[in-house]
Design an enzyme around this catalytic site. Structure first.
Site, PDB file in Angstrom:
ATOM      1  N   ASN A  39       1.445  -7.239   7.961  1.00 30.53           N
ATOM      2  CA  ASN A  39       1.011  -6.514   9.157  1.00 30.53           C
ATOM      3  C   ASN A  39      -0.070  -7.292   9.896  1.00 30.53           C
ATOM      4  O   ASN A  39      -1.257  -7.151   9.619  1.00 30.53           O
ATOM      5  CB  ASN A  39       0.498  -5.124   8.779  1.00 30.53           C
ATOM      6  CG  ASN A  39       1.629  -4.223   8.331  1.00 30.53           C
ATOM      7  OD1 ASN A  39       2.746  -4.338   8.816  1.00 30.53           O
ATOM      8  ND2 ASN A  39       1.344  -3.349   7.388  1.00 30.53           N
ATOM      9  N   SER A  43       1.086  -9.722  -0.328  1.00 26.11           N
ATOM     10  CA  SER A  43       0.693  -8.314  -0.265  1.00 26.11           C
ATOM     11  C   SER A  43       1.134  -7.593   0.994  1.00 26.11           C
ATOM     12  O   SER A  43       1.356  -6.382   0.971  1.00 26.11           O
ATOM     13  CB  SER A  43      -0.823  -8.180  -0.435  1.00 26.11           C
ATOM     14  OG  SER A  43      -1.494  -8.953   0.547  1.00 26.11           O
ATOM     15  N   GLU A  88      -9.540 -14.042  -3.481  1.00 24.55           N
ATOM     16  CA  GLU A  88     -10.313 -13.478  -2.375  1.00 24.55           C
ATOM     17  C   GLU A  88     -10.578 -14.535  -1.311  1.00 24.55           C
ATOM     18  O   GLU A  88     -10.526 -15.737  -1.586  1.00 24.55           O
ATOM     19  CB  GLU A  88     -11.702 -13.041  -2.879  1.00 24.55           C
ATOM     20  CG  GLU A  88     -11.714 -11.903  -3.848  1.00 24.55           C
ATOM     21  CD  GLU A  88     -13.135 -11.564  -4.255  1.00 24.55           C
ATOM     22  OE1 GLU A  88     -13.536 -10.420  -4.020  1.00 24.55           O
ATOM     23  OE2 GLU A  88     -13.831 -12.430  -4.812  1.00 24.55           O
ATOM     24  N   ASN A  99      -3.728  -1.200   6.395  1.00 27.49           N
ATOM     25  CA  ASN A  99      -2.518  -1.011   5.605  1.00 27.49           C
ATOM     26  C   ASN A  99      -2.516   0.294   4.808  1.00 27.49           C
ATOM     27  O   ASN A  99      -1.499   0.987   4.745  1.00 27.49           O
ATOM     28  CB  ASN A  99      -2.290  -2.209   4.675  1.00 27.49           C
ATOM     29  CG  ASN A  99      -1.752  -3.415   5.423  1.00 27.49           C
ATOM     30  OD1 ASN A  99      -1.194  -3.285   6.513  1.00 27.49           O
ATOM     31  ND2 ASN A  99      -1.920  -4.601   4.853  1.00 27.49           N
ATOM     32  N   ASP A 131     -17.088 -10.938  -3.339  1.00 22.85           N
ATOM     33  CA  ASP A 131     -17.782  -9.933  -4.156  1.00 22.85           C
ATOM     34  C   ASP A 131     -17.094  -9.735  -5.498  1.00 22.85           C
ATOM     35  O   ASP A 131     -17.748  -9.527  -6.517  1.00 22.85           O
ATOM     36  CB  ASP A 131     -17.850  -8.600  -3.413  1.00 22.85           C
ATOM     37  CG  ASP A 131     -16.484  -8.051  -3.070  1.00 22.85           C
ATOM     38  OD1 ASP A 131     -16.068  -7.052  -3.675  1.00 22.85           O
ATOM     39  OD2 ASP A 131     -15.810  -8.627  -2.207  1.00 22.85           O
ATOM     40  N   LYS A 190       0.803  -1.220   0.000  1.00 22.39           N
ATOM     41  CA  LYS A 190       0.000   0.000   0.000  1.00 22.39           C
ATOM     42  C   LYS A 190       0.844   1.282   0.000  1.00 22.39           C
ATOM     43  O   LYS A 190       0.370   2.335  -0.434  1.00 22.39           O
ATOM     44  CB  LYS A 190      -0.924   0.019   1.222  1.00 22.39           C
ATOM     45  CG  LYS A 190      -2.011  -1.036   1.215  1.00 22.39           C
ATOM     46  CD  LYS A 190      -3.194  -0.618   0.386  1.00 22.39           C
ATOM     47  CE  LYS A 190      -4.390  -1.537   0.598  1.00 22.39           C
ATOM     48  NZ  LYS A 190      -5.543  -1.123  -0.197  1.00 22.39           N
ATOM     49  N   SER A 235      -8.835  -0.277   6.777  1.00 23.43           N
ATOM     50  CA  SER A 235      -8.783  -1.242   7.882  1.00 23.43           C
ATOM     51  C   SER A 235      -7.377  -1.356   8.445  1.00 23.43           C
ATOM     52  O   SER A 235      -7.162  -2.014   9.445  1.00 23.43           O
ATOM     53  CB  SER A 235      -9.254  -2.618   7.408  1.00 23.43           C
ATOM     54  OG  SER A 235      -8.365  -3.128   6.441  1.00 23.43           O
ATOM     55  N   TYR A 262       2.904   7.190  13.119  1.00 17.59           N
ATOM     56  CA  TYR A 262       3.380   7.986  11.985  1.00 17.59           C
ATOM     57  C   TYR A 262       2.858   9.427  12.051  1.00 17.59           C
ATOM     58  O   TYR A 262       3.114  10.228  11.158  1.00 17.59           O
ATOM     59  CB  TYR A 262       2.963   7.354  10.661  1.00 17.59           C
ATOM     60  CG  TYR A 262       3.635   6.032  10.359  1.00 17.59           C
ATOM     61  CD1 TYR A 262       5.010   5.866  10.509  1.00 17.59           C
ATOM     62  CD2 TYR A 262       2.884   4.933   9.924  1.00 17.59           C
ATOM     63  CE1 TYR A 262       5.613   4.653  10.227  1.00 17.59           C
ATOM     64  CE2 TYR A 262       3.491   3.710   9.639  1.00 17.59           C
ATOM     65  CZ  TYR A 262       4.853   3.575   9.802  1.00 17.59           C
ATOM     66  OH  TYR A 262       5.448   2.373   9.528  1.00 17.59           O
ATOM     67  N   ASP A 286       4.268 -17.591 -16.495  1.00 20.65           N
ATOM     68  CA  ASP A 286       3.119 -18.319 -17.042  1.00 20.65           C
ATOM     69  C   ASP A 286       1.845 -17.956 -16.293  1.00 20.65           C
ATOM     70  O   ASP A 286       0.763 -17.869 -16.871  1.00 20.65           O
ATOM     71  CB  ASP A 286       3.353 -19.832 -16.946  1.00 20.65           C
ATOM     72  CG  ASP A 286       4.526 -20.283 -17.797  1.00 20.65           C
ATOM     73  OD1 ASP A 286       4.571 -19.916 -18.986  1.00 20.65           O
ATOM     74  OD2 ASP A 286       5.410 -20.991 -17.268  1.00 20.65           O
ATOM     75  N   GLY A 329     -15.801 -13.481   1.373  1.00 24.89           N
ATOM     76  CA  GLY A 329     -15.922 -12.154   0.756  1.00 24.89           C
ATOM     77  C   GLY A 329     -15.665 -12.189  -0.724  1.00 24.89           C
ATOM     78  O   GLY A 329     -14.754 -11.544  -1.229  1.00 24.89           O
TER      79      GLY A 329
END
Length: 321
Positions: A310, A307, A207, A83, A213, A56, A81, A118, A175, A211
């Site tokens: 955390n 990804s 996913e 990241n 969607d 992110k 939420s 931060y 591939d 969830g």
């Protein structure tokens, strides 16, 4: 309503220039054990080792780097939420921009603490009863802030696409590439890089089962909205794809797959035990899907995008124990 102007691979190239020297060029890891188990050659793009622990940072920094003087002075607001929250907070700190972040009451404690660490102001809400997007819009309007959403923003998408760009530059064409999917920023950005640098590569978004969607949207041809899913993959607890991410995904992605929370725990355990790295549940989506598809991956060159990493350490210990 007019068609939205979608980002292109040229935007990814421009983003790579903006984030150079600020975002880490994360390592590409390999695992002989994983290769043997799946019968394929796997390349892991370790965005869990990115600044603030997730991909992110790329999109957040790229978006804020394009602010003009007035926007920088007024500040940024984001909803997340975790990241994207940390990514905006850190990027804003580096550029001297005030940041306000809308976060759910049940966000992982480590992510909230890091966001505050931060220097951002955190505004909390109930993710099951309140609309974070509306809260973000209201704050932006009231205080003159620029709203940077977590995925449905051209500069965010372009920034996220730099991770796959680096992967292809390092290992060449693939591939197959598996990418975690929440709101679609990482997947749509990865799609732009994939079609430019490895056009024959099969690209799959992944996913949590609870969830799906994105899968429903992909197969029906229009954006499907769902209730907030109950899954350990908090980074993928999104309720719908974006108006920018969806058309790119429909155009450039081969399919959307789903995996169970139990499969995510297995891959978190694999990463910790065999590769000595921490992946958060959402970060484990890609390997879980690849393992489920191993019969179709025999002898293939496969990219696995991790990804993020955390996850609250006590929660991590509880899940993998």
């Amino acid at each position: 309503m007019s068609e939205p102007l979608l980002p292109t691979y040229d935007d990814v190239i421009a983003a790579a220039g903006r984030i150079a020297g600020h975002a880490h060029r994360t390592p590409v890891l390999t695992s002989r054990t994983a290769n043997e188990q799946l019968g394929a050659q796997l390349f892991f793009k370790a965005e869990n080792l990115q600044r603030m622990g997730a991909f992110k940072f790329r999109g957040a920094y790229n978006a804020l780097a394009k602010f003009d003087a007035a926007q920088r002075k007024a500040g940024v607001v984001a909803f997340s939420s975790g990241n994207h929250a940390q990514a905006i907070a850190l990027s804003a700190k580096l550029m001297g921009i005030p940041a306000t972040i809308v976060m759910p009451l049940d966000a992982p404690a480590a992510k909230v603490a890091a966001t505050r660490g931060y220097g951002a102001t955190v505004v909390t809400y109930d993710r099951y009863k309140e609309d974070r997007e509306q809260i973000g819009r209201d704050l932006a309007e009231k205080h003159g802030l620029t709203l940077i959403p977590p995925y449905d923003h051209a500069d965010v998408i372009a920034g996220q696409g730099t991770a796959a760009k680096e992967l292809f530059e390092e290992v060449g064409e693939l591939d197959v590439l598996f990418v975690p999917l929440g709101g679609g920023g990482l997947l749509s950005g990865s799609a732009l890089s994939t079609r430019a640098l490895s056009p024959r590569c099969k690209l799959f978004g992944v996913e949590p089962e609870a969830g799906n969607d994105g899968q429903q949207s992909f197969r029906s041809g229009s954006i499907v909205h769902i209730d907030t899913p109950q899954t350990i993959a908090d980074g993928a607890q999104t309720q719908h794809l974006g108006h920018l991410t969806f058309p790119i995904i429909r155009r450039d992605v081969d399919d959307i797959l789903t995996v169970s929370d139990a499969q995510l725990v297995e891959e978190m355990r694999f990463y910790a035990a065999r590769m000595k790295i921490v992946a958060e549940p959402t970060g484990a989506l890609s390997l879980a899907a690849a393992r489920a598809m191993k019969d179709q991956l025999q002898g293939k060159k496969v990219g696995i995008l991790i990804s993020g990493g955390n996850v609250d350490i006590a929660r991590f210990a509880q899940l993998v124990a």
